[in-house]
Design a protein around this motif. Structure first.
Motif, PDB file in Angstrom:
ATOM      1  N   ILE A  70       6.283   9.072 -55.732  1.00  0.00           N
ATOM      2  CA  ILE A  70       7.656   8.567 -55.648  1.00  0.00           C
ATOM      3  C   ILE A  70       8.335   9.030 -54.366  1.00  0.00           C
ATOM      4  O   ILE A  70       9.111   8.282 -53.747  1.00  0.00           O
ATOM      5  CB  ILE A  70       8.447   9.016 -56.895  1.00  0.00           C
ATOM      6  N   GLU A  71       8.019  10.233 -53.930  1.00  0.00           N
ATOM      7  CA  GLU A  71       8.638  10.785 -52.713  1.00  0.00           C
ATOM      8  C   GLU A  71       7.915  10.362 -51.437  1.00  0.00           C
ATOM      9  O   GLU A  71       8.256  10.820 -50.348  1.00  0.00           O
ATOM     10  CB  GLU A  71       8.672  12.308 -52.817  1.00  0.00           C
ATOM     11  N   GLY A  72       6.913   9.487 -51.562  1.00  0.00           N
ATOM     12  CA  GLY A  72       6.224   8.971 -50.381  1.00  0.00           C
ATOM     13  C   GLY A  72       5.143   9.884 -49.833  1.00  0.00           C
ATOM     14  O   GLY A  72       4.759   9.759 -48.666  1.00  0.00           O
ATOM     15  N   GLY A  73       4.632  10.781 -50.677  1.00  0.00           N
ATOM     16  CA  GLY A  73       3.642  11.750 -50.205  1.00  0.00           C
ATOM     17  C   GLY A  73       2.204  11.290 -50.296  1.00  0.00           C
ATOM     18  O   GLY A  73       1.284  12.073 -49.991  1.00  0.00           O
ATOM     19  N   ILE A  74       1.954  10.048 -50.713  1.00  0.00           N
ATOM     20  CA  ILE A  74       0.585   9.535 -50.818  1.00  0.00           C
ATOM     21  C   ILE A  74       0.468   8.294 -49.935  1.00  0.00           C
ATOM     22  O   ILE A  74       1.203   7.313 -50.113  1.00  0.00           O
ATOM     23  CB  ILE A  74       0.237   9.163 -52.279  1.00  0.00           C
ATOM     24  N   SER A  75      -0.449   8.328 -48.984  1.00  0.00           N
ATOM     25  CA  SER A  75      -0.619   7.210 -48.048  1.00  0.00           C
ATOM     26  C   SER A  75      -1.878   6.421 -48.384  1.00  0.00           C
ATOM     27  O   SER A  75      -2.788   6.927 -49.054  1.00  0.00           O
ATOM     28  CB  SER A  75      -0.702   7.740 -46.618  1.00  0.00           C
ATOM     29  N   PRO A  76      -1.977   5.177 -47.896  1.00  0.00           N
ATOM     30  CA  PRO A  76      -3.125   4.325 -48.216  1.00  0.00           C
ATOM     31  C   PRO A  76      -4.466   4.835 -47.705  1.00  0.00           C
ATOM     32  O   PRO A  76      -5.503   4.335 -48.139  1.00  0.00           O
ATOM     33  CB  PRO A  76      -2.755   2.992 -47.549  1.00  0.00           C
TER      34      PRO A  76
END
Length: 414
Positions: A70-76
């Motif tokens: 949710i906080e944008g800490g996982i990238s593709p």
């Protein structure tokens, strides 16, 4: 005093059972670090894991319940991105999971699975004919390459109506999904290839539908009551079913052959009628789970482990990730006693969690069991003198902490 630092998971999976031992030594639930520095709570105690798998306060939807996502800490380009980013029943929660599972269940029926048996038998016979011919030329034969792998890939290809010429590409991209030490570039490229291949398959089946699972899922794409699959859910459901139904069966057959050859007394039990092939399959699933650890689940609220029969003072906080440690659970001495790590086809208690539990139990489990039930007696019946060509310690595991199998399984036929 327990080490407060997380246990760092080896992304290459070089010592899955040693790592499972270290997990258990730290307690029923322990903090681990996955590739990319992502932390999760690994649960390897069978009863605790069962309770968590069916509890409504444990989600599989990262978009709603995983703080790091949710906080944008996982990238593709994260090696496990496909496992958590897909939109299918594998990552759905609550009513969404029930909707998607119901749609897939309508396509993946017991009738469709049972009807595959004659084809599985025919494919098995043809592969064994080729193996016998290769054996005449002398030297070792790699059963992973010539038997364990092509049987499930051909079955799943026919089940989904995949053209024969796409088989090699499917195999390559499925391998990539389980390659948990892949580089960011490899991850991104594999995702693109996988979706391109499945997009071509869907386009083909829209033009020429048939009696196959892809056509059935496309038919569920536009439900009259508005509950049908979206286009992304359709593709991601294919990702899940092609990957899971294939890789787990490859490893099940691979591990079964290896364990029987490494433990001839156990094979003797089967040949003497003291144990059945079903006994073999269930004990292999228990002691050498085809999927060692499965990412990920998430705490919907703070979870006190003591409330689940776990240790006092351990709390999985809201939004934290949970790793289902099936390899650790399958050999847990609290459940299976001092011989938990021993392969014993005559064992009374072979219950395991290797296909999941409860509402998340694997829909492809009957197909995987059926393929193994056909393949194993056919192989050992054709080649009664089968033996390993190398010591077990020389076998190299696949490059994954999720997938539990061997890169190669060299044998002599006689």
């Amino acid at each position: 005093m327990e080490d407060p630092r997380p246990l760092v998971i080896d992304p290459t999976g070089r010592d899955i059972h040693g790592e499972a031992d270290r997990m258990r030594a730290r307690g029923p639930v322990t903090l681990v670090e996955l590739p990319g520095g992502v932390r999760a709570w690994a649960v390897g105690a069978p009863e605790l894991l069962k309770r968590l798998l069916v509890d409504s306060r444990v989600s599989k939807d990262p978009r709603r319940h995983w703080t790091r996502w949710i906080e944008g800490g996982i990238s593709p380009d994260w090696p496990l991105y496909t496992w958590v980013a897909v939109r299918n029943m594998f990552t759905a929660y609550g009513g969404e999971h029930r909707r998607l599972r119901a749609l897939v269940s309508k396509a993946f029926t017991a009738r469709r699975t049972a009807a595959l048996r004659p084809r599985i038998e025919a494919i098995t016979k043809a592969l064994l004919d080729d193996i016998e011919e290769a054996g005449r030329r002398g030297g070792a034969v790699d059963l992973r390459e010539s038997f364990c792998y092509p049987l499930p890939i051909q079955v799943i290809s026919e089940l989904f109506g995949l053209p024969e010429e796409q088989g090699a590409e499917l195999r390559a991209v499925v391998d990539g999904v389980f390659h948990t030490s892949a580089t960011p570039e490899q991850v991104t490229e594999n995702q693109a290839r996988f979706y391109a291949a499945l997009g071509e398959l869907v386009a083909l089946k829209r033009r020429s539908p048939g009696d196959d699972l892809t056509s059935a899922l496309i038919a569920a794409r536009d439900g009259e009551d508005g509950t049908g699959l979206s286009e992304q859910e359709l593709l991601d459901t294919l990702v899940l079913m092609v990957s899971a139904a294939h890789e787990t069966t490859v490893n099940l057959i691979d591990n079964a052959i290896h364990l029987l050859l490494a433990h001839p007394a156990q094979l003797a039990h089967v040949r003497a009628g003291r144990a059945s092939w079903d006994d073999v399959i269930e004990e292999v699933l228990r002691v050498d789970a085809p999927v060692a650890s499965l990412p990920l689940r998430y705490a919907v609220e703070d979870l006190e482990m003591s409330a689940f029969g776990g240790p006092d003072g351990v709390v999985i906080r809201k939004g934290e990730a949970i790793l289902a440690a099936y390899a650790a659970a399958g050999r847990h001495p609290d459940r299976y006693g001092e011989t938990a790590a021993v392969f014993d086809v005559t064992r009374g208690d072979k219950e395991h969690l290797s296909f999941g539990h409860g509402v998340h139990f694997c829909l492809g489990a009957p197909l995987g069991r059926l393929e193994a039930r056909v393949a194993l007696p056919a192989l050992f019946g054709r080649f009664p003198g089968l033996r390993l060509a190398v010591d077990s310690a020389e076998l190299t595991p696949v490059d994954s902490f999720i997938s539990n199998g061997h890169r190669a399984l060299p044998v002599h036929l006689s």
